[in-house]
Design a protein around this motif. Structure first.
Motif, PDB file in Angstrom:
ATOM      1  N   ARG A 112      34.136  48.744  50.232  1.00 54.65           N
ATOM      2  CA  ARG A 112      33.956  47.292  50.215  1.00 54.65           C
ATOM      3  C   ARG A 112      35.229  46.588  50.670  1.00 54.65           C
ATOM      4  NH1 ARG A 112      32.135  46.016  44.905  1.00 54.65           N
ATOM      5  NH2 ARG A 112      34.323  46.062  44.280  1.00 54.65           N
ATOM      6  N   GLN A 113      36.386  47.070  50.201  1.00 49.18           N
ATOM      7  CA  GLN A 113      37.656  46.450  50.552  1.00 49.18           C
ATOM      8  C   GLN A 113      37.934  46.543  52.054  1.00 49.18           C
ATOM      9  OE1 GLN A 113      39.423  44.910  48.244  1.00 49.18           O
ATOM     10  NE2 GLN A 113      41.226  44.325  49.439  1.00 49.18           N
ATOM     11  N   THR A 114      37.574  47.657  52.673  1.00 44.95           N
ATOM     12  CA  THR A 114      37.827  47.856  54.101  1.00 44.95           C
ATOM     13  C   THR A 114      36.740  47.269  54.995  1.00 44.95           C
ATOM     14  OG1 THR A 114      36.807  50.057  53.969  1.00 44.95           O
ATOM     15  CG2 THR A 114      39.214  49.923  53.699  1.00 44.95           C
ATOM     16  N   GLY A 115      35.716  46.686  54.413  1.00 44.84           N
ATOM     17  CA  GLY A 115      34.663  46.056  55.202  1.00 44.84           C
ATOM     18  C   GLY A 115      33.543  46.979  55.624  1.00 44.84           C
ATOM     19  N   VAL A 116      33.587  48.236  55.199  1.00 46.25           N
ATOM     20  CA  VAL A 116      32.537  49.183  55.583  1.00 46.25           C
ATOM     21  C   VAL A 116      31.191  48.753  55.014  1.00 46.25           C
ATOM     22  CG1 VAL A 116      31.738  51.563  55.339  1.00 46.25           C
ATOM     23  CG2 VAL A 116      34.134  51.103  55.861  1.00 46.25           C
ATOM     24  N   SER A 187      30.944  47.444  40.932  1.00 49.27           N
ATOM     25  CA  SER A 187      30.590  46.032  41.107  1.00 49.27           C
ATOM     26  C   SER A 187      31.583  45.106  40.423  1.00 49.27           C
ATOM     27  CB  SER A 187      29.188  45.772  40.547  1.00 49.27           C
ATOM     28  OG  SER A 187      28.244  46.658  41.099  1.00 49.27           O
ATOM     29  N   LEU A 188      32.271  45.600  39.391  1.00 52.83           N
ATOM     30  CA  LEU A 188      33.189  44.767  38.627  1.00 52.83           C
ATOM     31  C   LEU A 188      34.633  44.899  39.090  1.00 52.83           C
ATOM     32  CD1 LEU A 188      31.728  45.611  35.086  1.00 52.83           C
ATOM     33  CD2 LEU A 188      31.074  43.746  36.635  1.00 52.83           C
ATOM     34  N   ILE A 189      34.911  45.840  39.997  1.00 54.19           N
ATOM     35  CA  ILE A 189      36.283  46.054  40.485  1.00 54.19           C
ATOM     36  C   ILE A 189      36.575  45.056  41.600  1.00 54.19           C
ATOM     37  CG2 ILE A 189      37.836  47.694  41.593  1.00 54.19           C
ATOM     38  CD1 ILE A 189      36.246  49.936  40.258  1.00 54.19           C
ATOM     39  N   LYS A 190      37.676  44.333  41.483  1.00 55.64           N
ATOM     40  CA  LYS A 190      37.984  43.280  42.452  1.00 55.64           C
ATOM     41  C   LYS A 190      38.576  43.828  43.742  1.00 55.64           C
ATOM     42  CE  LYS A 190      38.609  39.479  39.180  1.00 55.64           C
ATOM     43  NZ  LYS A 190      39.501  38.397  38.691  1.00 55.64           N
ATOM     44  N   ASN A 191      39.381  44.875  43.660  1.00 53.97           N
ATOM     45  CA  ASN A 191      39.985  45.426  44.872  1.00 53.97           C
ATOM     46  C   ASN A 191      40.188  46.922  44.695  1.00 53.97           C
ATOM     47  OD1 ASN A 191      42.843  45.846  43.743  1.00 53.97           O
ATOM     48  ND2 ASN A 191      42.502  43.651  43.386  1.00 53.97           N
ATOM     49  N   SER A 192      40.334  47.619  45.823  1.00 55.63           N
ATOM     50  CA  SER A 192      40.406  49.078  45.785  1.00 55.63           C
ATOM     51  C   SER A 192      41.663  49.586  45.089  1.00 55.63           C
ATOM     52  CB  SER A 192      40.359  49.634  47.212  1.00 55.63           C
ATOM     53  OG  SER A 192      41.425  49.118  47.998  1.00 55.63           O
ATOM     54  N   GLU A 193      42.759  48.788  45.105  1.00 60.05           N
ATOM     55  CA  GLU A 193      43.986  49.226  44.448  1.00 60.05           C
ATOM     56  C   GLU A 193      43.801  49.357  42.941  1.00 60.05           C
ATOM     57  OE1 GLU A 193      43.803  46.804  46.630  1.00 60.05           O
ATOM     58  OE2 GLU A 193      44.967  47.545  48.340  1.00 60.05           O
ATOM     59  N   ALA A 194      42.935  48.529  42.374  1.00 62.45           N
ATOM     60  CA  ALA A 194      42.711  48.567  40.928  1.00 62.45           C
ATOM     61  C   ALA A 194      41.651  49.583  40.531  1.00 62.45           C
ATOM     62  CB  ALA A 194      42.286  47.183  40.435  1.00 62.45           C
ATOM     63  N   ALA A 195      40.951  50.163  41.500  1.00 60.61           N
ATOM     64  CA  ALA A 195      39.815  51.032  41.189  1.00 60.61           C
ATOM     65  C   ALA A 195      40.189  52.229  40.319  1.00 60.61           C
ATOM     66  CB  ALA A 195      39.138  51.483  42.482  1.00 60.61           C
ATOM     67  N   PRO A 196      41.208  53.039  40.677  1.00 59.44           N
ATOM     68  CA  PRO A 196      41.519  54.201  39.829  1.00 59.44           C
ATOM     69  C   PRO A 196      41.862  53.815  38.393  1.00 59.44           C
ATOM     70  CG  PRO A 196      42.611  54.393  41.957  1.00 59.44           C
ATOM     71  CD  PRO A 196      42.062  53.014  41.880  1.00 59.44           C
ATOM     72  N   ALA A 197      42.614  52.714  38.219  1.00 56.48           N
ATOM     73  CA  ALA A 197      43.005  52.298  36.877  1.00 56.48           C
ATOM     74  C   ALA A 197      41.788  51.866  36.057  1.00 56.48           C
ATOM     75  CB  ALA A 197      44.015  51.159  36.959  1.00 56.48           C
ATOM     76  N   TRP A 272      28.531  43.349  48.637  1.00 60.44           N
ATOM     77  CA  TRP A 272      28.749  44.129  49.847  1.00 60.44           C
ATOM     78  C   TRP A 272      30.025  43.701  50.573  1.00 60.44           C
ATOM     79  CZ3 TRP A 272      25.437  48.102  51.166  1.00 60.44           C
ATOM     80  CH2 TRP A 272      24.239  48.168  50.467  1.00 60.44           C
ATOM     81  N   ASP A 273      30.449  42.468  50.343  1.00 61.39           N
ATOM     82  CA  ASP A 273      31.636  41.962  51.036  1.00 61.39           C
ATOM     83  C   ASP A 273      32.801  41.908  50.062  1.00 61.39           C
ATOM     84  OD1 ASP A 273      30.177  40.027  49.637  1.00 61.39           O
ATOM     85  OD2 ASP A 273      31.200  38.398  50.671  1.00 61.39           O
ATOM     86  N   PRO A 274      34.031  41.977  50.558  1.00 60.92           N
ATOM     87  CA  PRO A 274      35.213  41.937  49.663  1.00 60.92           C
ATOM     88  C   PRO A 274      35.271  40.634  48.898  1.00 60.92           C
ATOM     89  CG  PRO A 274      35.827  42.647  51.882  1.00 60.92           C
ATOM     90  CD  PRO A 274      34.416  42.143  51.967  1.00 60.92           C
ATOM     91  N   ARG A 275      35.770  40.712  47.687  1.00 63.45           N
ATOM     92  CA  ARG A 275      35.955  39.508  46.884  1.00 63.45           C
ATOM     93  C   ARG A 275      37.118  38.688  47.440  1.00 63.45           C
ATOM     94  NH1 ARG A 275      33.589  39.590  41.714  1.00 63.45           N
ATOM     95  NH2 ARG A 275      32.552  41.556  41.219  1.00 63.45           N
ATOM     96  N   PRO A 276      36.986  37.381  47.505  1.00 60.67           N
ATOM     97  CA  PRO A 276      38.121  36.575  47.933  1.00 60.67           C
ATOM     98  C   PRO A 276      39.259  36.625  46.938  1.00 60.67           C
ATOM     99  CG  PRO A 276      36.332  35.175  47.119  1.00 60.67           C
ATOM    100  CD  PRO A 276      35.797  36.582  47.169  1.00 60.67           C
TER     101      PRO A 276
END
Length: 277
Positions: A112-116, A187-197, A272-276
């Motif tokens: 989602r973060q990369t626009g795929v 669905s609740l993760i705002k960005n990919s950097e926070a995903a593992p945490a 489907w699109d990145p969160r602003p």
């Protein structure tokens, strides 16, 4: 001087309606699903680092436990089981959790973060085909993972289960439930950097209180963990191995309920699109 061309039948006749052959062909949903499964499989197997750690980590852990508990007898600490009898099904269950919940949530957040996901959503591919392809892919990876853990357990003298139909249903239902929860958490993760945490913040306490690291003998804690998704999956796998039992319907019902909860969260919150920012 402009020359007028008299109208003819060819110039005045209306355009012929488009025939069915001229219309774009609709792809068979099953063909699309097969293509999506193949894509997910190729993406996974062509990523050596992800592939190796998915399979090597459970093998290393069960191998270490085999060296530690080899030749030991049943102990009260393991509810009358040997260390390998306890840890073989439990490590198999943890490997399914990691493949279907943790990795899936992180992968979806990154896509989602990369626009795929946004580009994918703009294609004619139905959403259900995409998620069904992910589910089948995760089930395939889980089956390979579990087979490897079972095989190493057998090398250390752990008897394999006999009710393979119950094993397959438990594995598929557990994988489906954890996949639904993985999509819901993604669905609740705002960005990919926070995903593992975020994934580990949820996963680690569940694994800890569910007896995946060591048996839990506190009755209250076991009661609470029994209402959550990880311990029922552990218990169902343990029963199949150690009690020669069949279908564990109560544990499977809890797993199915958590799968429904994860699916509802995903349906209401998935983006489907990145969160602003």
């Amino acid at each position: 001087m402009t020359t007028l061309i008299p109208p003819t039948a060819e110039t005045t006749a209306p355009a012929a309606p488009a025939t069915r052959a001229d219309a774009p062909r609709e792809r068979n949903p099953l063909a699309l699903l097969g293509h999506q499964i193949r894509y997910e499989q190729l993406s996974f197997w062509r990523n050596p680092q992800s592939m190796v750690f998915t399979f090597v980590l459970p093998i290393v852990i069960i191998g270490i436990f085999g060296a530690v508990f080899s030749g030991s007898e049943g102990q009260d600490f393991f509810f009358g089981l040997t260390g390998m009898q306890y840890y073989t099904p439990v490590i198999a269950a943890v490997s399914v959790l990691g493949a279907c919940y943790g990795q899936l949530a992180i992968v979806l957040a990154m896509r989602r973060q990369t626009g795929v996901l946004k580009r994918l959503h703009a294609t004619p591919l139905p959403a259900w085909v995409y998620f069904a392809g992910l589910l089948v892919h995760c089930v395939v990876v889980s089956i390979v993972d579990v087979a490897l853990v079972f095989g190493i357990g057998a090398l250390y003298g752990v008897d394999l289960p006999t009710h393979w139909g119950a094993v397959l249903l438990t594995l598929v239902l557990g994988a489906a439930s954890f996949c639904a929860l993985g999509v819901g958490v993604a669905s609740l993760i705002k960005n990919s950097e926070a995903a593992p945490a975020v994934v580990q913040f949820i996963q680690f306490p569940l694994v800890f209180i569910s007896g995946s690291y060591f048996p839990i003998h506190a009755e209250l804690l076991n009661t609470i963990a029994g209402l959550l998704p990880v311990k029922p999956f552990n218990d169902a796998m343990l029963a199949l191995f150690t009690q020669d039992a069949g279908f564990q319907w109560r544990d499977l019902a809890v797993l199915a309920a958590w799968g429904v909860i994860g699916a509802l969260i995903a349906v209401r919150s998935f983006r489907w699109d990145p969160r602003p920012e």
